[in-house]
Design an enzyme around this catalytic site. Structure first.
Site, PDB file in Angstrom:
ATOM      1  CG  HIS A  81      26.522   0.796 -15.813  1.00  0.00           C
ATOM      2  ND1 HIS A  81      26.727   1.260 -17.252  1.00  0.00           N
ATOM      3  CD2 HIS A  81      25.368   0.209 -15.932  1.00  0.00           C
ATOM      4  CE1 HIS A  81      25.751   1.035 -17.911  1.00  0.00           C
ATOM      5  NE2 HIS A  81      24.959   0.359 -17.158  1.00  0.00           N
ATOM      6  CG  HIS A  83      20.261   0.902 -14.724  1.00  0.00           C
ATOM      7  ND1 HIS A  83      19.785   2.019 -15.740  1.00  0.00           N
ATOM      8  CD2 HIS A  83      21.233   0.207 -15.209  1.00  0.00           C
ATOM      9  CE1 HIS A  83      20.848   1.529 -16.828  1.00  0.00           C
ATOM     10  NE2 HIS A  83      21.488   0.615 -16.418  1.00  0.00           N
ATOM     11  CE  LYS A  86      15.695   0.537 -16.827  1.00  0.00           C
ATOM     12  NZ  LYS A  86      16.574   1.698 -16.920  1.00  0.00           N
ATOM     13  CG  HIS A 233      23.446   2.133 -21.315  1.00  0.00           C
ATOM     14  ND1 HIS A 233      23.773   3.121 -20.532  1.00  0.00           N
ATOM     15  CD2 HIS A 233      22.788   1.165 -20.560  1.00  0.00           C
ATOM     16  CE1 HIS A 233      23.392   2.656 -19.078  1.00  0.00           C
ATOM     17  NE2 HIS A 233      22.665   1.414 -19.263  1.00  0.00           N
ATOM     18  CD  GLU A 236      22.635  -4.175 -21.962  1.00  0.00           C
ATOM     19  OE1 GLU A 236      22.255  -5.057 -21.307  1.00  0.00           O
ATOM     20  OE2 GLU A 236      22.296  -3.155 -22.179  1.00  0.00           O
ATOM     21  CG  ASP A 333      23.684  -3.009 -15.849  1.00  0.00           C
ATOM     22  OD1 ASP A 333      23.447  -2.030 -15.819  1.00  0.00           O
ATOM     23  OD2 ASP A 333      23.332  -4.051 -16.683  1.00  0.00           O
ATOM     24  CG  ASN A 334      19.500  -3.347 -14.852  1.00  0.00           C
ATOM     25  OD1 ASN A 334      20.659  -3.152 -15.675  1.00  0.00           O
ATOM     26  ND2 ASN A 334      18.257  -2.487 -15.229  1.00  0.00           N
TER      27      ASN A 334
END
Length: 443
Positions: A81, A83, A86, A233, A236, A333-334
């Site tokens: 997972h 991104h 981004k 998602h 959250e 994640d990010n």
């Protein structure tokens, strides 16, 4: 990224006295306990694992022999997972207060201002180079897919997937808010068809919107008609009234969905009454849903209020899920964007932080599977395991046990790909400087 060996390995070697987790050995003894660390000799021939034997049992002649002095060896890891599209926009678009709402607004503004194909490609490739140097072999990235960005980012993803084949197995899942289907019902067909065309995964951000059950049924139906897996998602937020995870499980059961389903985040579950959470967990188990927690990002975002100390950790109920045999994982994640100001796609850092945040210790057991075999199974790939005949895609550490590894997650490591010492280094952030100024980005 390390310098543990006196000279580079070029496809043939014997690694003596390697410490390996028994849970990652394909042929571990049946009586092996979840947290066992085994001492082995590992032979690499022509870039593949030729033999794994108890330490001291391999006779060797002529090959490069390296005594690891009980240093740990892991297979290349699986980040399920992320991104990538981004990533690394923080210098030009920081989050002003660290909140979720500000992250949404900042990313939206940055997307409109800068996300050309050239910009997205440069940042995605930078992220891939980081992950590869750290020893990751599989990545699933979510791609912001609202028009017109879908027409820009998905061709970039396809090109990078082809270029990185053999180094990183790259998967893509579309990302949009489920309320988009209320204002534009035809969007689901268009994006589902695109996922079928590009070999992607159908995904959405779910929250409590009017007609949620009908929208979920539509998504499940679109996936079933095209043979697509699903990746959501979910919830959250710290709001205990956010219960779309339960609705997803009920939809999966109601629709008889037989594909793979992953739900990420699921934060609000930890804020609900225990009896209610237990009912949802039972439904998740029945539906066969896998869950990925993103501990670094969610601890950063959740329960953040100016001038107030956060009261909870922002993560979901991974221990309770595993007790019900629900597949669970943790992931990056990010990365350096308004949703998370830090991170570098290093799964050893993710696992070390997850151990602290989620208390994956005492005993540490086989939680290393959460960044290896568990996400591999959820993504439907062969990875994250030490098996004779597999490519020698390995991470080699000086640390001898979990206390040493997790205390120094940034310590030097040697990364082997196909039994060859990796020469790639972590790229310098300065390589992205031209994208962080008005002169180098679209206006």
């Amino acid at each position: 990224m390390g310098a543990l060996f006196d000279r580079a390995i070029a496809g043939n070697a014997v690694l003596r006295r390697a410490t390996v987790p028994a849970c990652l050995l394909a042929d571990a003894a049946h009586d092996a306990q979840a947290g066992d660390l085994n001492s082995v000799d590992l032979e690499i021939v022509a870039g593949k694992i030729q033999r794994i034997a108890p330490a001291g049992e391999l006779g060797v002649q002529g090959d490069l022999v390296i005594d690891l002095d009980n240093g740990m060896v892991l297979p290349a890891l699986v980040d399920m997972h992320t991104h990538l599209d981004k990533g690394h926009i923080w210098p030009r678009r920081p989050n002003p207060d660290g909140t979720f709402a500000s992250a949404l607004a900042a990313v939206g503004e940055d997307r409109i201002a800068y996300w050309t194909a050239e910009d997205v490609r440069a940042r995605m490739e930078f992220g891939l180079r980081c992950a590869y140097a750290y020893g990751t072999s599989v990545i699933r990235t979510h791609i912001d897919s609202l028009p017109p960005q879908d027409e820009i980012s998905w061709p970039v993803f396809e090109a990078l997937r082809a270029e990185w084949a053999g180094r990183i197995d790259l998967q893509g899942s579309c990302l949009f808010g489920i309320d988009r289907l209320i204002e534009d019902p035809g969007f689901l067909i268009r994006i589902a068809d695109r996922m079928k065309q590009v070999g992607g995964v159908l995904g959405a951000v779910t929250y409590m919107v009017p007609g949620l059950d009908g929208l979920l049924d539509d998504i499940f139906k679109a996936a079933m008609e095209r043979g697509l897996d699903l990746d959501f998602h979910v919830d959250e937020t710290g709001d205990p009234n956010a219960k779309s995870l339960r609705h997803i499980a009920e939809a999966a059961i109601r629709c008889g969905f037989s594909g793979k389903i992953v739900c990420g985040h699921c934060c609000s579950l930890a804020r609900q009454e225990e009896s209610e959470a237990d009912e949802t967990l039972d439904l998740i188990a029945q539906a066969g849903i896998g869950v990925v927690s993103l501990p670094m990002c969610n601890m950063y975002l959740q329960d953040r209020m100016p001038g107030r100390t956060p009261r909870w950790r922002g993560v979901t109920l991974l221990h309770e899920m595993r007790a019900r045999d629900i597949a669970v994982a943790v992931a990056s994640d990010n990365t350096r964007d308004p949703f998370y100001a830090y991170g570098d796609l290093d799964l050893i850092e993710v696992y070390a932080q997850a151990t602290r945040i989620l208390q994956l210790d005492h005993p540490i057991g086989d939680w290393v599977k959460s960044v290896s075999t568990a996400p591999a199974q959820m993504l439907g790939v062969e990875a994250g395991q030490l098996r004779v005949g597999n490519p020698a895609d390995l991470l080699v550490f000086r640390g001898r046990n979990w206390s040493e590894i997790l205390s120094r997650p940034g310590a030097p490591r040697e990364v082997l790909r196909g039994g060859v010492t990796l020469n790639e280094t972590i790229p310098d952030y300065r390589e992205l400087d031209h994208l962080m100024t008005g002169n180098g980005a679209a206006s």
